[in-house]
Design a protein around this motif. Structure first.
Motif, PDB file in Angstrom:
ATOM      1  N   PHE A 151      12.903  10.279 -13.767  1.00  0.00           N
ATOM      2  CA  PHE A 151      11.359  10.998 -13.938  1.00  0.00           C
ATOM      3  C   PHE A 151      10.506  10.100 -13.885  1.00  0.00           C
ATOM      4  O   PHE A 151       9.389  10.077 -13.313  1.00  0.00           O
ATOM      5  N   MET A 152      10.584   8.817 -14.872  1.00  0.00           N
ATOM      6  CA  MET A 152       9.554   7.917 -14.908  1.00  0.00           C
ATOM      7  C   MET A 152       9.362   6.987 -13.644  1.00  0.00           C
ATOM      8  O   MET A 152       8.177   6.860 -13.190  1.00  0.00           O
ATOM      9  N   VAL A 153      10.510   6.890 -12.857  1.00  0.00           N
ATOM     10  CA  VAL A 153      10.284   6.245 -11.631  1.00  0.00           C
ATOM     11  C   VAL A 153       9.649   7.032 -10.574  1.00  0.00           C
ATOM     12  O   VAL A 153       8.880   6.372  -9.994  1.00  0.00           O
ATOM     13  N   GLY A 154      10.028   8.153 -10.627  1.00  0.00           N
ATOM     14  CA  GLY A 154       9.117   9.145  -9.572  1.00  0.00           C
ATOM     15  C   GLY A 154       7.800   9.150  -9.879  1.00  0.00           C
ATOM     16  O   GLY A 154       7.244   9.037  -8.971  1.00  0.00           O
ATOM     17  N   ASN A 155       7.386   9.259 -11.227  1.00  0.00           N
ATOM     18  CA  ASN A 155       5.974   9.348 -11.381  1.00  0.00           C
ATOM     19  C   ASN A 155       5.492   7.840 -11.489  1.00  0.00           C
ATOM     20  O   ASN A 155       3.986   7.848 -11.458  1.00  0.00           O
ATOM     21  N   ALA A 156       5.973   6.827 -11.422  1.00  0.00           N
ATOM     22  CA  ALA A 156       5.620   5.388 -11.352  1.00  0.00           C
ATOM     23  C   ALA A 156       4.888   5.282 -10.166  1.00  0.00           C
ATOM     24  O   ALA A 156       3.854   4.622  -9.887  1.00  0.00           O
ATOM     25  N   GLY A 157       5.415   5.883  -9.150  1.00  0.00           N
ATOM     26  CA  GLY A 157       4.586   5.915  -7.599  1.00  0.00           C
ATOM     27  C   GLY A 157       3.057   6.647  -7.794  1.00  0.00           C
ATOM     28  O   GLY A 157       2.186   6.131  -7.348  1.00  0.00           O
ATOM     29  N   PHE A 158       3.128   7.758  -8.632  1.00  0.00           N
ATOM     30  CA  PHE A 158       1.821   8.404  -8.725  1.00  0.00           C
ATOM     31  C   PHE A 158       0.883   7.256  -9.613  1.00  0.00           C
ATOM     32  O   PHE A 158      -0.227   7.292  -9.382  1.00  0.00           O
TER      33      PHE A 158
ATOM     34  N   LYS B 215       0.790  -1.130  -0.117  1.00  0.00           N
ATOM     35  CA  LYS B 215       0.046   0.027  -0.090  1.00  0.00           C
ATOM     36  C   LYS B 215       1.023   1.116  -0.068  1.00  0.00           C
ATOM     37  O   LYS B 215       0.454   2.402  -0.804  1.00  0.00           O
ATOM     38  N   PHE B 216       2.015   1.354   0.755  1.00  0.00           N
ATOM     39  CA  PHE B 216       2.821   2.304   0.725  1.00  0.00           C
ATOM     40  C   PHE B 216       4.005   2.318  -0.133  1.00  0.00           C
ATOM     41  O   PHE B 216       5.007   3.181  -0.313  1.00  0.00           O
ATOM     42  N   LEU B 217       4.143   1.400  -0.986  1.00  0.00           N
ATOM     43  CA  LEU B 217       5.044   1.202  -1.914  1.00  0.00           C
ATOM     44  C   LEU B 217       5.221   2.565  -2.949  1.00  0.00           C
ATOM     45  O   LEU B 217       6.197   2.911  -3.141  1.00  0.00           O
ATOM     46  N   PRO B 218       4.213   2.863  -3.346  1.00  0.00           N
ATOM     47  CA  PRO B 218       4.083   4.357  -4.401  1.00  0.00           C
ATOM     48  C   PRO B 218       4.533   5.264  -3.611  1.00  0.00           C
ATOM     49  O   PRO B 218       5.286   6.036  -4.264  1.00  0.00           O
ATOM     50  N   TRP B 219       4.425   5.506  -2.271  1.00  0.00           N
ATOM     51  CA  TRP B 219       5.165   6.555  -1.693  1.00  0.00           C
ATOM     52  C   TRP B 219       6.566   6.491  -1.267  1.00  0.00           C
ATOM     53  O   TRP B 219       7.470   7.318  -1.842  1.00  0.00           O
ATOM     54  N   HIS B 220       6.995   5.258  -1.307  1.00  0.00           N
ATOM     55  CA  HIS B 220       8.563   4.968  -1.405  1.00  0.00           C
ATOM     56  C   HIS B 220       9.114   5.147  -2.774  1.00  0.00           C
ATOM     57  O   HIS B 220      10.157   5.816  -2.919  1.00  0.00           O
TER      58      HIS B 220
END
Length: 170
Positions: free
Chosen positions: A128-135, A104-109
């Motif tokens: 950039f893609m990794v950071g946005n993968a969380g969203f 559940k908190f994986l996107p935050w990490h």
């Protein structure tokens, strides 16, 4: 009933989100006071220490706290308790709760990872893609709750859990 359930589920999310923000603000204020009183300035972190600090002060404690709350009576976070919801598990309680909350908190990490990497001058398309993968992953979770017949998201499915009124699915 379905509309009422979704309203409760998202209200519970909002309440829990506010509680997490209060924790983060208190954490920031505490560290700020410590740094100012004892060091006269904020220390400089390198990328590795920034990743470790983000994980060990935010993601891990919140994941453990939510897992603990959902594995003990009333099997609910404050938001779920306030809205009359609880988490039911088909697997043993604590392992199931840990698994559910880790995902559940994986996107935050994931978001932390991308932002921290960018802070240390790696503005590549990949990060950039990794950071946005969380969203994107968080959005997938929300869409799953909205559009799946059982209203379970990926962390629920992985952990063999479901969210419902009172203690469910055990």
């Amino acid at each position: 009933m379905e509309k009422s359930y979704l309203k409760k589920r998202f209200l519970a999310l909002l309440i829990d989100y506010i509680i997490i923000w209060i924790y983060l603000i208190l954490l920031f204020l505490t560290f700020s006071i410590i740094y100012i009183l004892f060091f006269d300035e904020f220390p400089e972190f390198n990328e590795i220490s920034a990743h470790l600090m983000a994980f060990f002060t935010t993601v891990l404690p919140v994941t453990l706290a939510f897992s603990y709350m959902e594995s003990r009576h009333p099997y609910a976070t404050p938001g779920k308790k306030r809205t009359g919801l609880a988490v039911g598990n088909k697997l043993p309680l604590l392992p199931s709760s840990l698994l559910r909350n880790a995902f559940k908190f994986l996107p935050w990490h994931i978001g932390h990872t991308g932002v921290i990497r960018a802070m240390y001058q790696d503005y590549s398309v990949f990060w950039f893609m990794v950071g946005n993968a969380g969203f994107v992953l968080a959005g997938v979770y929300v869409l799953m709750v909205l559009f799946r017949d059982d209203h379970r998201h990926l962390p629920d499915m992985i952990a063999g859990a479901e969210v419902g009124a009172g203690r469910v699915g055990s």
